[in-house]
Design a protein around this motif. Sequence first.
Motif, PDB file in Angstrom:
ATOM      1  N   VAL A 292       0.825  -1.198   0.000  1.00 22.73           N
ATOM      2  CA  VAL A 292       0.000   0.000   0.000  1.00 22.73           C
ATOM      3  C   VAL A 292       0.866   1.257   0.000  1.00 22.73           C
ATOM      4  O   VAL A 292       0.826   2.067  -0.925  1.00 22.73           O
ATOM      5  CB  VAL A 292      -0.968   0.004   1.207  1.00 22.73           C
ATOM      6  CG1 VAL A 292      -1.758   1.310   1.267  1.00 22.73           C
ATOM      7  CG2 VAL A 292      -1.930  -1.179   1.125  1.00 22.73           C
ATOM      8  N   TRP A 293       1.688   1.427   1.059  1.00 18.31           N
ATOM      9  CA  TRP A 293       2.483   2.643   1.209  1.00 18.31           C
ATOM     10  C   TRP A 293       3.655   2.704   0.220  1.00 18.31           C
ATOM     11  O   TRP A 293       3.974   3.767  -0.302  1.00 18.31           O
ATOM     12  CB  TRP A 293       3.029   2.741   2.634  1.00 18.31           C
ATOM     13  CG  TRP A 293       2.191   3.568   3.548  1.00 18.31           C
ATOM     14  CD1 TRP A 293       1.320   3.124   4.512  1.00 18.31           C
ATOM     15  CD2 TRP A 293       2.139   4.994   3.616  1.00 18.31           C
ATOM     16  NE1 TRP A 293       0.737   4.173   5.162  1.00 18.31           N
ATOM     17  CE2 TRP A 293       1.223   5.343   4.634  1.00 18.31           C
ATOM     18  CE3 TRP A 293       2.782   6.008   2.918  1.00 18.31           C
ATOM     19  CZ2 TRP A 293       0.936   6.664   4.964  1.00 18.31           C
ATOM     20  CZ3 TRP A 293       2.503   7.334   3.245  1.00 18.31           C
ATOM     21  CH2 TRP A 293       1.585   7.650   4.257  1.00 18.31           C
ATOM     22  N   GLY A 294       4.300   1.575   0.006  1.00 21.31           N
ATOM     23  CA  GLY A 294       5.492   1.584  -0.827  1.00 21.31           C
ATOM     24  C   GLY A 294       5.223   1.541  -2.312  1.00 21.31           C
ATOM     25  O   GLY A 294       5.996   2.088  -3.107  1.00 21.31           O
ATOM     26  N   GLU A 295       4.143   0.880  -2.716  1.00 22.09           N
ATOM     27  CA  GLU A 295       3.870   0.689  -4.137  1.00 22.09           C
ATOM     28  C   GLU A 295       2.714   1.563  -4.632  1.00 22.09           C
ATOM     29  O   GLU A 295       2.888   2.406  -5.508  1.00 22.09           O
ATOM     30  CB  GLU A 295       3.561  -0.796  -4.410  1.00 22.09           C
ATOM     31  CG  GLU A 295       4.726  -1.738  -4.144  1.00 22.09           C
ATOM     32  CD  GLU A 295       5.865  -1.534  -5.121  1.00 22.09           C
ATOM     33  OE1 GLU A 295       5.595  -1.108  -6.266  1.00 22.09           O
ATOM     34  OE2 GLU A 295       7.020  -1.764  -4.741  1.00 22.09           O
ATOM     35  N   PHE A 296       1.528   1.355  -4.085  1.00 23.06           N
ATOM     36  CA  PHE A 296       0.349   2.018  -4.646  1.00 23.06           C
ATOM     37  C   PHE A 296       0.337   3.522  -4.406  1.00 23.06           C
ATOM     38  O   PHE A 296       0.078   4.306  -5.334  1.00 23.06           O
ATOM     39  CB  PHE A 296      -0.932   1.401  -4.082  1.00 23.06           C
ATOM     40  CG  PHE A 296      -2.183   2.097  -4.540  1.00 23.06           C
ATOM     41  CD1 PHE A 296      -2.641   1.951  -5.836  1.00 23.06           C
ATOM     42  CD2 PHE A 296      -2.892   2.934  -3.672  1.00 23.06           C
ATOM     43  CE1 PHE A 296      -3.783   2.616  -6.277  1.00 23.06           C
ATOM     44  CE2 PHE A 296      -4.032   3.595  -4.101  1.00 23.06           C
ATOM     45  CZ  PHE A 296      -4.473   3.433  -5.407  1.00 23.06           C
ATOM     46  N   ILE A 297       0.587   3.948  -3.174  1.00 20.31           N
ATOM     47  CA  ILE A 297       0.401   5.357  -2.816  1.00 20.31           C
ATOM     48  C   ILE A 297       1.246   6.308  -3.672  1.00 20.31           C
ATOM     49  O   ILE A 297       0.705   7.254  -4.267  1.00 20.31           O
ATOM     50  CB  ILE A 297       0.660   5.589  -1.316  1.00 20.31           C
ATOM     51  CG1 ILE A 297      -0.340   4.786  -0.463  1.00 20.31           C
ATOM     52  CG2 ILE A 297       0.572   7.078  -0.981  1.00 20.31           C
ATOM     53  CD1 ILE A 297      -1.788   5.069  -0.733  1.00 20.31           C
TER      54      ILE A 297
END
Length: 342
Positions: A292-297
């Motif tokens: 979530v934080w490392g890839e998508f956001i």
Amino acid sequence: MSQNQAAWLTAPKTKPFEVGPAPMPKPGPGQIVIKNHAVAVNPADWKNQDAGYFIKEYPTILGIDAAGTIEEVGEGVTRFSKGQRVMAHFNQLKEQDPAQGSFQLYAVAYETYTSAIPDSMSFEEASVLPLAISTAASGLYLPKYLGISELPSESPKPSTNTVLIWGGASSVGATAIQLAAASGLKVITTASPANHDFVKAMGASVVLDYRSPSVVEDIVRELKDTPLAGIYDAISEDASFSPILDIVTRLNTTVKVVGVLPYKTPTENFSPTFVFGYDISHTPHEKFGEAVWGEFIPKALASGQLQAKPHPLVVGHGLDAIQHGLDVQKAGVSAKKVVVTL
């Protein structure tokens, strides 16, 4: 050498904060030091000032959301470098470390909870998002909460599931709508009529007025014969507990319900599972947090898929203005998030 200053909470229930010198923080492994340019205020901030739910030692420094520039990186940090523009969700409430409170000029954050922000996004805009991202994502995706299996994607596949998000114009609600829509889910939400267009722009398919006398019947009608992933209560006060309990009762089936941390214990024998935003990185879910934080956001921010909503409401400048920010947030805001620039 840079000098740090902070808005200190010196003892339980003390107001206003005491602005004064603070140690210049040093990053540990996996950590970064951020020079804060804008900090956002959350209900957890004034609740902790009023009641000290999670505070074990004083003096301390509160604050969970901020955006600024990287000042220093710690051992093992690979995604960031000095001078980079970022936003971060700070970890003070979990680790009881004043260096990790955002209500100061320089603060420590984990790489795990940090994202680069595009040049087109102001620090004020970016500061509204971090805790909302962690809290919304934890509630939607972690197995102990709603456990939605479809993670957010730049190209989501349509899902057969529906999620009800109560309070779609709130900070967590607006972010939860965006994440759920990016997972391909149909989103039903509640908001005042003035905010219907706002939550629809976030990705909600159906918006209902939470003050309507028929809101419970209308929601039950929408959810009947629809695979329901669960209910996310982004308000978690008496005004939301009662109708959600009524909805669950009328659906006459097992429904997962999660909510944000409430200010007081729910009544009417109704106690959802409450989300603590830091759960997103707890063992054994570090890889999920990275997804979530490392890839998508960062990708979604860069493309504009994830919007920095609700809009920042800047109420002052400087550490001395932070107490006013908490007072404004406690008094209530709609479709805005209180921000102080530094």
